[in-house]
Design a protein around this motif. Sequence first.
Motif, PDB file in Angstrom:
ATOM      1  N   GLY A 123     -10.572  88.845  65.137  1.00 27.14           N
ATOM      2  CA  GLY A 123     -11.340  87.658  65.510  1.00 27.14           C
ATOM      3  C   GLY A 123     -12.815  87.973  65.681  1.00 27.14           C
ATOM      4  N   THR A 124     -13.084  89.104  66.314  1.00 25.45           N
ATOM      5  CA  THR A 124     -14.476  89.534  66.504  1.00 25.45           C
ATOM      6  C   THR A 124     -15.139  89.814  65.164  1.00 25.45           C
ATOM      7  N   ILE A 125     -14.456  90.554  64.322  1.00 30.34           N
ATOM      8  CA  ILE A 125     -15.011  90.894  63.010  1.00 30.34           C
ATOM      9  C   ILE A 125     -15.252  89.629  62.192  1.00 30.34           C
ATOM     10  N   ASN A 126     -14.294  88.713  62.206  1.00 32.59           N
ATOM     11  CA  ASN A 126     -14.454  87.474  61.428  1.00 32.59           C
ATOM     12  C   ASN A 126     -15.603  86.623  61.962  1.00 32.59           C
ATOM     13  N   HIS A 127     -15.760  86.596  63.284  1.00 28.72           N
ATOM     14  CA  HIS A 127     -16.894  85.870  63.879  1.00 28.72           C
ATOM     15  C   HIS A 127     -18.206  86.439  63.350  1.00 28.72           C
ATOM     16  N   LEU A 128     -18.321  87.761  63.378  1.00 30.14           N
ATOM     17  CA  LEU A 128     -19.550  88.410  62.920  1.00 30.14           C
ATOM     18  C   LEU A 128     -19.746  88.251  61.417  1.00 30.14           C
ATOM     19  N   ARG A 129     -18.667  88.319  60.650  1.00 28.58           N
ATOM     20  CA  ARG A 129     -18.791  88.166  59.192  1.00 28.58           C
ATOM     21  C   ARG A 129     -19.316  86.790  58.820  1.00 28.58           C
ATOM     22  N   ARG A 130     -18.887  85.755  59.543  1.00 29.32           N
ATOM     23  CA  ARG A 130     -19.388  84.401  59.248  1.00 29.32           C
ATOM     24  C   ARG A 130     -20.897  84.340  59.471  1.00 29.32           C
ATOM     25  N   LYS A 131     -21.367  84.948  60.555  1.00 24.22           N
ATOM     26  CA  LYS A 131     -22.799  84.938  60.860  1.00 24.22           C
ATOM     27  C   LYS A 131     -23.583  85.733  59.816  1.00 24.22           C
ATOM     28  N   VAL A 132     -23.071  86.902  59.458  1.00 23.46           N
ATOM     29  CA  VAL A 132     -23.756  87.751  58.478  1.00 23.46           C
ATOM     30  C   VAL A 132     -23.780  87.061  57.112  1.00 23.46           C
ATOM     31  N   ALA A 133     -22.672  86.437  56.719  1.00 27.87           N
ATOM     32  CA  ALA A 133     -22.616  85.743  55.422  1.00 27.87           C
ATOM     33  C   ALA A 133     -23.620  84.589  55.383  1.00 27.87           C
ATOM     34  N   ALA A 134     -23.753  83.871  56.494  1.00 26.93           N
ATOM     35  CA  ALA A 134     -24.728  82.773  56.544  1.00 26.93           C
ATOM     36  C   ALA A 134     -26.152  83.310  56.377  1.00 26.93           C
ATOM     37  N   ASN A 135     -26.440  84.450  57.003  1.00 21.07           N
ATOM     38  CA  ASN A 135     -27.770  85.049  56.845  1.00 21.07           C
ATOM     39  C   ASN A 135     -27.996  85.532  55.419  1.00 21.07           C
ATOM     40  N   ARG A 136     -26.982  86.114  54.804  1.00 22.15           N
ATOM     41  CA  ARG A 136     -27.118  86.571  53.418  1.00 22.15           C
ATOM     42  C   ARG A 136     -27.429  85.395  52.517  1.00 22.15           C
ATOM     43  N   ARG A 137     -26.693  84.292  52.679  1.00 19.68           N
ATOM     44  CA  ARG A 137     -26.936  83.102  51.848  1.00 19.68           C
ATOM     45  C   ARG A 137     -28.353  82.572  52.062  1.00 19.68           C
TER      46      ARG A 137
END
Length: 96
Positions: free
Chosen positions: A78-92
């Motif tokens: 859950g923690t990793i997925n939370h962070l991945r969503r934020k990182v993916a949004a920044n990458r986009r």
Amino acid sequence: MTTNAMSAWMNAGMDAWFLGLESSMVIGLRLAKMSRGGAPAANEMSLMVTEKMQSGIDLAAALATGKLGSTPVAGARGTINHLRRKVAANRRRLTR
């Protein structure tokens, strides 16, 4: 450890690996933007700090309310997925 538990932890490890990979990309994109200086660089630095603070608050709230799950592996994923969503949004955002 059961096969299902090992599989769940392996999946969490792969998720963490992908988080690291995508985070590295975002770090590079941010450094490139900040190296140009000016108002866009200052805005990026400010955004970076406020996003990290808000993400930490959101993550703590999710942990406190049980939204990350009730097992250690569920919490990790859950923690990793939370962070991945934020990182993916920044990458986009940074690659537009």
